[in-house]
Design a protein around this motif. Structure first.
Motif, PDB file in Angstrom:
ATOM      1  N   GLN A  25       1.248  46.885 -12.635  1.00 56.10           N
ATOM      2  CA  GLN A  25       1.351  46.452 -14.020  1.00 56.10           C
ATOM      3  C   GLN A  25       1.938  45.041 -14.127  1.00 56.10           C
ATOM      4  O   GLN A  25       1.503  44.240 -14.962  1.00 56.10           O
ATOM      5  N   ASP A  51      -0.856  42.502 -13.071  1.00 57.11           N
ATOM      6  CA  ASP A  51      -2.149  42.649 -13.737  1.00 57.11           C
ATOM      7  C   ASP A  51      -3.186  43.265 -12.795  1.00 57.11           C
ATOM      8  O   ASP A  51      -4.345  42.871 -12.758  1.00 57.11           O
ATOM      9  N   TRP A  52      -2.727  44.232 -12.034  1.00 58.74           N
ATOM     10  CA  TRP A  52      -3.576  45.065 -11.183  1.00 58.74           C
ATOM     11  C   TRP A  52      -4.507  44.259 -10.298  1.00 58.74           C
ATOM     12  O   TRP A  52      -4.067  43.387  -9.580  1.00 58.74           O
ATOM     13  N   THR A  67       0.478  51.748 -17.718  1.00 55.96           N
ATOM     14  CA  THR A  67      -0.560  50.719 -17.825  1.00 55.96           C
ATOM     15  C   THR A  67      -1.364  50.892 -19.108  1.00 55.96           C
ATOM     16  O   THR A  67      -1.613  49.918 -19.837  1.00 55.96           O
ATOM     17  N   PHE A  68      -1.783  52.124 -19.389  1.00 57.77           N
ATOM     18  CA  PHE A  68      -2.551  52.378 -20.608  1.00 57.77           C
ATOM     19  C   PHE A  68      -1.724  52.051 -21.847  1.00 57.77           C
ATOM     20  O   PHE A  68      -2.251  51.546 -22.841  1.00 57.77           O
ATOM     21  N   ALA A 107       0.693  49.748 -22.151  1.00 59.62           N
ATOM     22  CA  ALA A 107       0.777  48.294 -22.333  1.00 59.62           C
ATOM     23  C   ALA A 107      -0.541  47.722 -22.858  1.00 59.62           C
ATOM     24  O   ALA A 107      -0.552  46.881 -23.764  1.00 59.62           O
ATOM     25  N   ARG A 108      -1.651  48.182 -22.326  1.00 60.83           N
ATOM     26  CA  ARG A 108      -2.947  47.635 -22.736  1.00 60.83           C
ATOM     27  C   ARG A 108      -3.357  48.129 -24.119  1.00 60.83           C
ATOM     28  O   ARG A 108      -3.947  47.373 -24.901  1.00 60.83           O
ATOM     29  N   ASN A 109      -3.060  49.384 -24.427  1.00 61.09           N
ATOM     30  CA  ASN A 109      -3.429  49.907 -25.746  1.00 61.09           C
ATOM     31  C   ASN A 109      -2.580  49.310 -26.854  1.00 61.09           C
ATOM     32  O   ASN A 109      -3.039  49.199 -28.002  1.00 61.09           O
ATOM     33  N   GLN A 144      -1.645  46.191 -26.931  1.00 64.78           N
ATOM     34  CA  GLN A 144      -2.301  44.911 -27.222  1.00 64.78           C
ATOM     35  C   GLN A 144      -3.590  45.110 -28.014  1.00 64.78           C
ATOM     36  O   GLN A 144      -3.856  44.390 -28.987  1.00 64.78           O
ATOM     37  N   THR A 145      -4.387  46.106 -27.602  1.00 65.98           N
ATOM     38  CA  THR A 145      -5.651  46.363 -28.295  1.00 65.98           C
ATOM     39  C   THR A 145      -5.411  46.800 -29.736  1.00 65.98           C
ATOM     40  O   THR A 145      -6.050  46.297 -30.676  1.00 65.98           O
TER      41      THR A 145
END
Length: 520
Positions: A232, A235-236, A426-427, A429-431, A433-434
């Motif tokens: 994470q 950024d993978w 990870t999901f 953090a990304r969700n 932002q989305t």
């Protein structure tokens, strides 16, 4: 002729390792188990205090947790060989003593480097405690009492991670973060003394150590764990470091599997992987690791960030999970032998999935009661799963493979926990932002008047301050949506695992072979 000799069931109902003080030994074994399992979560809430005291950064202080997990995961697989080579009694005593000494050293650490080294030692010692404690609990109890013994052992395993943040928060607030480690010392000394007096020795079973297989497995597990911890932040797969760690983990895992199939003296006896119950239980353990540890990784920060609960209150709101676990573990212990354990496992997994689905209905305006109810329901489900699954896994397995089987179960639960925590983080953090991007697209200074005609007048007077307040609320809403998405994902994974019960054999059926377990 005695009654026992004329009754084959009574004759078979004998512990593999009979002891006189079974009750006291059970207390000692459970003290060691709970002490070890608490340390997987007790230090989490103290990380900010450690960061300041040890002069670490927000990124590097996480190695206090990672070093423990990686060291433990690497050491777990050699538990069976060490127990056969040096004796399970000697290994258990050494593990408890090592854990206590390492805990004391962690408490006096003055730098991050020292803390990481001491946590590695602590993780290695901790790795042996769970498999050995599970084996001892099965060995000292006859088949008719093993369901109850596994219920007691399972309570410590399941409740420990829930109580860890509560105890860690209380010790940190009232004393110092160092007491998260010092607390192990007095209990560890008492545990060591009781085990020294009561723990029986078992015959040695010397066998060749598969150094090549161990090196491959250690490389695969350590690279996998480090990849999960660093992914994470980097950024993978945009990072070459993560790509290399993933490639090495995959290659080493594949070579280990080939070596297990073709090697003359593999690290684990191939009999373990020919046992259908054991293999199915390993898959279940991965899912249990995800449910138990990933959920516990999400909820404390969620309660503090979304609803502003203090650390202690957040910990107390998670306690009903432990109550639910205790309740249904007792029920499962009573039902074993009367109800097909596969029904218990399947029902428990379905209840856990239901609780996670209920959590997807949470809202910003709800009160604490829904948190308590969902947690209690999830605890009820997990309590039904854990003990019947462990008993079923060992039911058709020769007792000489118990330590190796227990180490595999603990290893797969650890892998599931690490992978689950990494994936949900990870999901999340990304969700966030989305969701934030989606919400912001609908709320701007130009769109507000269409939502509220008076907004233009208020914005004219306040301007940036109003928009800053709106942005803060959007962040909060986006975070809530991201958490709900994580709960939905875990609910789906849990429900998809339910059909695995069809691959389990019912304990005690003749088809299970000569090592079937007599059930109460």
């Amino acid at each position: 002729m005695s009654a026992a000799s004329t009754n084959p069931v009574a004759a078979a109902d004998v512990a593999a390792t009979p002891v006189e003080q079974r009750g006291l030994l059970t207390i000692a074994v459970m003290l060691a188990t709970i002490m070890q399992i608490l340390d997987t979560t007790i230090a989490n809430v103290a990380l900010p205090h450690m960061q300041t005291s040890l002069g670490a950064t927000a990124d590097t202080v996480t190695w206090v947790l990672t070093s423990y997990i990686v060291a433990s995961a690497i050491a777990i697989p050699v538990t069976g060989w060490l127990a056969d080579r040096f004796g399970s009694r000697n290994l258990f005593l050494a593990a408890v003593a090592g854990f206590v000494i390492a805990s004391m050293l962690c408490g006096i650490a003055t730098s991050l480097g020292e803390m990481v080294i001491f946590r590695v030692f602590q993780g290695i010692a901790a790795a042996f405690i769970n498999p050995l404690s599970q084996t001892v609990m099965m060995d000292i109890n006859p088949p008719s009492r093993q369901a109850r013994a596994m219920a007691v052992w399972g309570m410590g395993i399941m409740v420990g991670p829930i109580l860890g943040p509560v105890l860690g928060g209380w010790l940190t607030d009232n004393f110092n973060w160092r007491w998260c480690f010092y607390v192990n010392v007095p209990f560890g000394i008492i545990t060591f003394a009781m085990m020294w007096l009561l723990l029986p020795a078992k015959p040695l079973r010397p066998r060749r150590f598969d150094i090549f297989g161990f090196a491959l497995l250690a490389l695969a597990v350590s690279c996998f764990q480090i990849m999960l911890d660093r992914g994470q932040q980097l950024d993978w797969f945009d990072s070459w470091e993560v790509r290399i760690e993933a490639g090495v983990a995959l290659a080493a895992a594949w070579m280990f599997i080939v070596h297990m199939v073709t090697g003359k003296h593999p690290m684990f006896d191939r009999e373990l992987f020919a046992n259908r119950n054991m293999i199915t239980a390993l898959f279940f353990m991965v899912v249990i690791g995800v449910i138990m540890f990933a959920t516990m990784a999400l909820l404390p920060p969620m309660l503090q960030r979304i609803w502003d609960y203090p650390v202690i209150d957040a910990g107390l709101l998670l306690a009903p999970r432990g109550v639910g676990v205790l309740a249904t573990m007792w029920v499962a212990g009573q039902l074993m032998g009367k109800v097909d354990p596969r029904w218990l496992v399947g029902t428990g997994m379905a209840i856990a999935a239901l609780s996670l689905w209920e959590m997807t209905q949470w809202s910003l305006g709800m009160d604490y009661r829904w948190i308590v109810i969902s947690g209690a329901i999830q605890g009820l489900g997990m309590g039904l799963v854990f003990m019947p699954l462990n008993l079923t896994a060992f039911a058709t397995l020769d007792p000489k493979y118990r330590t190796e089987g227990a180490s595999l179960l603990n290893l797969f639960r650890s892998i599931g926990a690490s992978a689950g925590i990494s994936v949900v983080t990870t999901f999340l953090a990304r969700n966030v932002q989305t969701s934030h991007s989606d919400l912001v697209g609908h709320i701007t200074p130009f769109s507000l008047p269409s939502i509220d005609p008076s907004a233009s007048e208020r914005l004219a007077g306040a301007g940036d301050a109003v928009m800053a307040a709106i942005d803060a609320e959007i962040n909060r809403q986006a975070l809530m949506i991201a958490y709900l998405d994580d709960f939905k994902m875990m609910a789906i994974v849990t429900m998809l695992a339910v059909p695995l019960v069809i691959f389990l054999r019912r304990p005690g059926k003749p088809a299970d072979g000569p090592q079937h377990m007599m059930m109460e």
